[in-house]
Each structure stands twice: as structure tokens, then as C-alpha cells.
Design a protein around this motif. Structure first.
Motif, PDB file in Angstrom:
ATOM      1  N   GLU A 102     -27.470   4.272  27.897  1.00 48.90           N
ATOM      2  CA  GLU A 102     -28.212   3.023  27.690  1.00 48.90           C
ATOM      3  C   GLU A 102     -28.551   2.879  26.210  1.00 48.90           C
ATOM      4  OE1 GLU A 102     -30.846   4.516  31.195  1.00 48.90           O
ATOM      5  OE2 GLU A 102     -31.321   2.401  30.844  1.00 48.90           O
ATOM      6  N   ARG A 103     -27.546   2.616  25.442  1.00 51.96           N
ATOM      7  CA  ARG A 103     -27.717   2.553  23.997  1.00 51.96           C
ATOM      8  C   ARG A 103     -28.759   1.520  23.584  1.00 51.96           C
ATOM      9  NH1 ARG A 103     -23.136   0.297  19.910  1.00 51.96           N
ATOM     10  NH2 ARG A 103     -24.419   0.229  18.044  1.00 51.96           N
ATOM     11  N   GLU A 104     -28.824   0.441  24.337  1.00 51.19           N
ATOM     12  CA  GLU A 104     -29.772  -0.631  23.981  1.00 51.19           C
ATOM     13  C   GLU A 104     -31.214  -0.136  24.068  1.00 51.19           C
ATOM     14  OE1 GLU A 104     -28.965  -0.730  28.341  1.00 51.19           O
ATOM     15  OE2 GLU A 104     -27.746  -0.666  26.509  1.00 51.19           O
TER      16      GLU A 104
ATOM     17  N   GLN B 186     -33.849  -0.532  21.197  1.00 48.77           N
ATOM     18  CA  GLN B 186     -35.062  -1.301  21.476  1.00 48.77           C
ATOM     19  C   GLN B 186     -36.312  -0.558  21.025  1.00 48.77           C
ATOM     20  OE1 GLN B 186     -35.632  -2.144  25.632  1.00 48.77           O
ATOM     21  NE2 GLN B 186     -37.766  -2.743  25.379  1.00 48.77           N
ATOM     22  N   TYR B 187     -36.340   0.743  21.290  1.00 55.08           N
ATOM     23  CA  TYR B 187     -37.529   1.518  20.982  1.00 55.08           C
ATOM     24  C   TYR B 187     -37.472   2.180  19.612  1.00 55.08           C
ATOM     25  CZ  TYR B 187     -38.918   0.969  25.867  1.00 55.08           C
ATOM     26  OH  TYR B 187     -39.301   0.451  27.074  1.00 55.08           O
ATOM     27  N   GLY B 188     -36.386   1.986  18.878  1.00 56.89           N
ATOM     28  CA  GLY B 188     -36.303   2.565  17.542  1.00 56.89           C
ATOM     29  C   GLY B 188     -36.344   4.081  17.553  1.00 56.89           C
ATOM     30  N   ILE B 189     -35.573   4.704  18.453  1.00 56.30           N
ATOM     31  CA  ILE B 189     -35.613   6.151  18.614  1.00 56.30           C
ATOM     32  C   ILE B 189     -34.897   6.835  17.459  1.00 56.30           C
ATOM     33  CG2 ILE B 189     -34.938   8.067  20.096  1.00 56.30           C
ATOM     34  CD1 ILE B 189     -37.195   6.228  21.112  1.00 56.30           C
TER      35      ILE B 189
ATOM     36  N   GLY C 257     -21.905   2.705  17.293  1.00 55.22           N
ATOM     37  CA  GLY C 257     -21.303   1.405  17.001  1.00 55.22           C
ATOM     38  C   GLY C 257     -20.206   1.444  15.963  1.00 55.22           C
ATOM     39  N   VAL C 258     -19.781   2.629  15.543  1.00 51.19           N
ATOM     40  CA  VAL C 258     -18.719   2.743  14.551  1.00 51.19           C
ATOM     41  C   VAL C 258     -17.384   2.643  15.278  1.00 51.19           C
ATOM     42  CG1 VAL C 258     -17.670   4.165  12.748  1.00 51.19           C
ATOM     43  CG2 VAL C 258     -20.151   4.200  13.093  1.00 51.19           C
TER      44      VAL C 258
ATOM     45  N   GLY D 283     -33.968  10.294  26.478  1.00 48.09           N
ATOM     46  CA  GLY D 283     -33.248  11.527  26.199  1.00 48.09           C
ATOM     47  C   GLY D 283     -31.761  11.330  26.342  1.00 48.09           C
ATOM     48  N   GLY D 284     -31.055  12.422  26.571  1.00 47.29           N
ATOM     49  CA  GLY D 284     -29.605  12.364  26.705  1.00 47.29           C
ATOM     50  C   GLY D 284     -29.096  13.582  27.435  1.00 47.29           C
TER      51      GLY D 284
END
Length: 501
Positions: free
Chosen positions: A134-136, A140-143, A499-500, A99-100
Motif C-alpha cells: 500500500e504505497r499510498e 499519505q503519512y509521510g513515513i 516510483g523509479v 510496516g512491511g
């Protein structure tokens, strides 16, 4: 389907809204976005009394000044940062929650995770990742959207996923559906003796979830899936449908459920004349709606238990079935309190006692709709669907020939803003979008889509309130969405998170 409720993040100064047009447009877009659904697929499926009740709640919410605004909410669960990744396996089943802090449904999951940790301390491990920090983990999970819950068995095998807010009971139900009984922590073959029916469904309408067959023919195993052949369609109900050659005039087959070209043509012919040209270019979307309708109808009829001599129409069977699916969904007092605390300033300072019932009905409507949506999506994904490859290929060309999908296929991150001229918050977005479009040239695509001109496109992407901003990564996958006015600094922060630079 996403939510039942429309939201237009209109300014609400003292004394009322600055413009009644914003509310009218929000409600109008909601009806527009659901016109195809109710006309062609879901008409009569849900309890309309409940629907009208939810609409009344929306109006009341607006009356007391509820303006949904994403803020920095909640704190990270203690101990989550050190939790072991569930994909690495372990002695217990695991729930990975992503989540966020800016997502209200994500914040509403906080007390639920705490309850699960306490109640199932020796039978379940609960892991939380804030994808903003935790962007990775998100990559990793393709959210695609948050909150997302990923369910693993004790061996670290992913069992399935759910998207959107989930109650504790829904989480327990999902584990049971995939063969894990948290009361005994039984997994794998040992769980076969347990009932895998939806525990929120009354006994007379219990439905066993069919396990995916492992005895498909070699031809079936080699057939490409729709989502594999056309990644931009990989998040729809038919994503797992196999592309094969079907008899002439037949577009889809799933067991005894067959859809002919004449069925889709009838849907187009039944539409208002001004909509027919657009529907002809979106026949794959119509097929998707019709397939969902017929598969749910077949499931509802097979689950129906009739009294002696009782006559039940298909729509009555569907309504009973979906009502039974949603019957066990509840909203707890902590969930109501969490929402109130997160939005107290937006509620005009009203005491909790005065708005508790309205908040409960709103949260219950969202939770019930989410539960039904996920149930239907699971049902469709588990069906062995075959699509005619040649017809599908021809339809994909027109279905993806639109401003949004052209940008999604361009290889750059993007933000699409669905809105309308004359909507206050939408007009406030206009200069921001113009500045961003210029400053992000070569780095990201920024696009405004007027919903009045792209009604089917808005419905396809689940737009239910305006303005709605949807962010896509370079592969065209949705990573975040927001409804209401979104400031330039928050847009740039989201792009930077993607990542922009």
C-alpha cells in the motif's frame, strides 16, 4: 541514535566466517559511529555493564552463525485491509501501524497488534498498512522508516509518532503520555487527572511530560523552524528549534539551558587533531549533541530524588534517569519465538532452548535503546529551543556540503551505500553499484560512501553496520534502509516501489 548493536551481513559458510575482517570492520564502525556520541554527549549515561553484556551477545550471535537477512516475512494482519483510516476520526482512539513484510521489527509487531486488538477491543482500534503493498499509505503519512506507529485520539487528531519496534507496554505508555488512558479510553481534557508520567519509570524518578505551551509570543509563532527552513535537516533533534536572533556569542537557548560559541569550540579543541578539521565543518551537529546532553541533564536533575545527605553527580543523575526510563521495557516469549522462527536458518539450526537467552538479551537491548532514544527525542522536541539564525545559516552551508546531501538535494530518488573497501559484503556490492549507477542515469542517483573518509557523515546518518543502504525519495527523505549485502534485484524492486521506472 538508532540501535545498540552493529551488524555486518557477512557470509557464514560451514566452519565459520569467510573473513574475520568483516566482523572487525563491523565492530570498528560501531565504535566509530558512536565515538562522537559517547565523547561529547552520552558518555557515562547508560549502564556500561549492560552495554558490555549486549556486546557479548553480539559476538555469540556471530559465533552461532547469525546473519541478518531481510526476507519475505509474516502475513498481513487479518482485517487490516478493510480497516477505516484513523485520520477520518471515530468513536475510539486509534493506532495506525505502518510496516512491511521484509522488515524483521515489523514482523515482530504482528503478535503485539493482535494482543492490543484482543485486550482493548472496545477501547482502541488498531490499523495496519503494509507500505510495500500500500504505497499510498506510506506517502499519505509521510513515513521515513518502518515500522512507524501513529497515535490518534477519538476525534482523529494525531497525537504523536514513534519509529522502530514498540512493545505493548511502550504503546500503552505512549498513549498515556499524550493524554489517552486505554484502560478508560479517556481523551482530551478528561485525561488531565491521570498521570502522564512514563509508566516504565519508578515512582522516585517519575517525570511529567510538559505539554507544548499555547501561549508563545507573536514573535515565537512567526519564527521559522530549522526543519522548515532547511528540509534536509528536518529529521534531526533540532528540527523544531526556532530560528531567532540571540545575543552575540550565544548559539542556543532553551529556558535556562544556554550554549555559547565557546562551548562548541571547546568540543572541537578536545577532539583528536586529525578530527578537528571535519568537526569544524560540522559544528551544527556538535551543537545538536551538546543541546541533547544538556537538556537531558536538566531533566534528570529535576527528576532526581536524593536520599538525605546523598551527593549525586550530573552523570550519575543522568544514568539513574535513563535507567529508570528503560526499566519497564520487557521482551515477551512470543517476541522471542517470532524472532527465532524468522531467523532459525541463520542460527545454525540451534534449538530455541539453546539460544533463547541470547535472543532475549538482543531484543531487550534493541527495545530498551529504542525506548530511550524516543524518550530523548520527545524531550528535545518539546523543549522551546531557539537557535541563532545567522550562525545557523552559516553552519548549514558547510553541514550540507557533502556527497550525500548534495544528492538528496538533487531532486531525484537515490540510494546511498555506506561501506568500506576490504569488507566482504561491501566488496560484493561494488559491481552491483557500478551497474546500477550506469543503468539509472537520469532516473535515480546511486552513490557509494566510504565510511573511513566520511566518519561524521556516517555517524550523522546512524550507520552502525556495513554495508548499509539508505534509500531517499526525490525530496531527500529517507524511506527505507537495510544493513548487509543487498542484491541487485532487491535494490531495483525498492527503487520501483519508490516510483523509479
Amino acid at each position: 541514535m538508532n540501535d545498540w548493536l552493529p551488524f555486518c551481513d557477512c557470509p557464514a559458510p560451514a566452519g565459520g566466517f569467510s573473513s574475520a575482517l568483516g566482523l572487525a570492520l563491523a565492530l570498528g564502525l560501531f565504535m566509530l559511529g558512536h565515538w562522537l556520541w559517547w565523547k561529547f554527549a552520552m558518555k557515562g549515561w547508560l549502564n556500561m555493564t549492560l552495554m558490555m553484556k549486549i556486546f557479548a551477545v553480539v559476538v555469540l550471535m556471530f559465533a552461532v552463525g547469525l546473519v541478518v537477512a531481510m526476507k519475505d516475512l509474516g502475513e498481513k494482519d487479518p482485517g487490516d485491509a478493510s480497516a477505516i483510516d484513523a485520520s477520518n476520526g471515530g468513536p475510539l482512539p486509534r493506532l495506525v501501524s505502518l510496516g512491511g513484510g521484509k522488515c524483521i521489527p515489523c514482523v515482530m509487531m504482528d503478535p503485539i497488534r493482535k494482543e492490543l486488538r484482543a485486550e482493548y477491543a472496545n477501547r482502541l482500534q488498531v490499523v495496519y498498512h503494509d507500505v510495500g503493498q500500500e504505497r499510498e499509505a506510506g506517502e499519505q503519512y509521510g513515513i521515513r522508516i518502518i515500522p512507524t506507529l501513529i497515535y490518534f485520539d477519538a476525534q482523529g487528531k494525531e497525537l504523536g509518532r514513534t519509529e522502530g519496534f514498540q512493545t505493548k507496554q511502550q504503546i500503552i505508555t505512549s498513549f498515556a503520555k499524550w493524554g489517552v488512558d486505554l484502560n478508560q479510553a479517556v481523551t482530551g481534557n478528561d485525561a488531565k487527572a491521570l498521570s502522564t508520567s512514563d509508566v516504565s519509570t519508578p515512582a522516585e524518578y517519575q517525570v511529567q511530560f510538559a505539554a507544548a505551551t499555547a501561549t508563545q509570543s507573536t514573535t515565537s509563532e512567526q519564527a521559522m523552524l530549522l526543519g522548515e527552513a532547511y528540509p534536509l535537516l528536518g529529521d534531526g533533534p533540532l528540527a523544531k528549534a526556532r530560528l531567532t536572533s540571540l545575543p552575540e556569542g550565544q548559539l542556543m537557548q532553551a529556558g535556562d539551558v544556554i550554549i555559547q560559541a565557546t562551548d562548541v569550540k571547546a568540543m572541537v579543541d578536545d577532539a583528536p587533531p586529525n578530527m578537528q578539521p571535519r568537526l569544524k565543518r560540522n559544528q551544527l551537529y556538535l551543537l545538536e549533541q551538546l543541546a541533547t546532553q544538556r537538556l537531558v541533564t536538566a531533566k534528570a536533575k529535576s527528576a532526581l530524588v536524593k536520599k538525605p545527605g546523598e551527593k549525586v553527580t550530573d552523570q550519575e543523575a543522568i544514568q539513574r534517569y535513563l535507567q529508570s526510563v528503560a526499566a519497564g521495557v520487557k521482551v515477551s516469549d512470543p517476541e522471542i519465538l517470532q524472532f527465532y522462527q524468522s531467523n532459525s536458518a541463520m542460527l545454525g539450526g540451534a534449538p530455541l532452548a539453546e539460544v533463547k537467552e541470547q535472543i532475549m538479551q538482543y531484543l531487550l537491548g534493541q527495545a530498551q535503546q529504542t525506548h530511550v532514544d524516543q524518550h530523548i527525542q520527545t524531550l528535545v522536541h518539546q523543549a522551546d529551543i531557539q537557535l541563532d539564525e545567522q550562525w545557523t545559516k552559516a553552519q548549514v552551508q558547510t553541514a550540507l556540503d557533502n556527497p550525500v546531501d548534495r544528492i538528496r538535494a538533487g531532486g531525484q530518488p537515490s540510494m546511498i551505500d555506506f561501506g568500506s573497501h576490504g569488507c566482504g559484503p561491501c566488496d560484493m556490492m561494488t559491481p552491483i553499484l557500478e551497474r546500477l549507477a550506469k543503468s539509472y542515469v537520469g532516473r535515480a542517483e546511486i552513490l557509494f560512501v566510504p565510511v573511513a573518509e566520511h566518519q561524521i557523515l556516517a555517524a550523522r546518518f546512524g550507520v552502525q553496520g556495513i554495508p548499509t543502504q539508505i534509500f531517499f525519495d526525490a525530496q531527500g527523505r529517507e524511506v527505507f534502509r537495510h544493513t548487509g549485502f543487498l542484491s541487485q534485484d532487491k535494490i531495483e524492486a525498492q527503487l520501483a516501489q519508490m516510483g523509479v521506472r
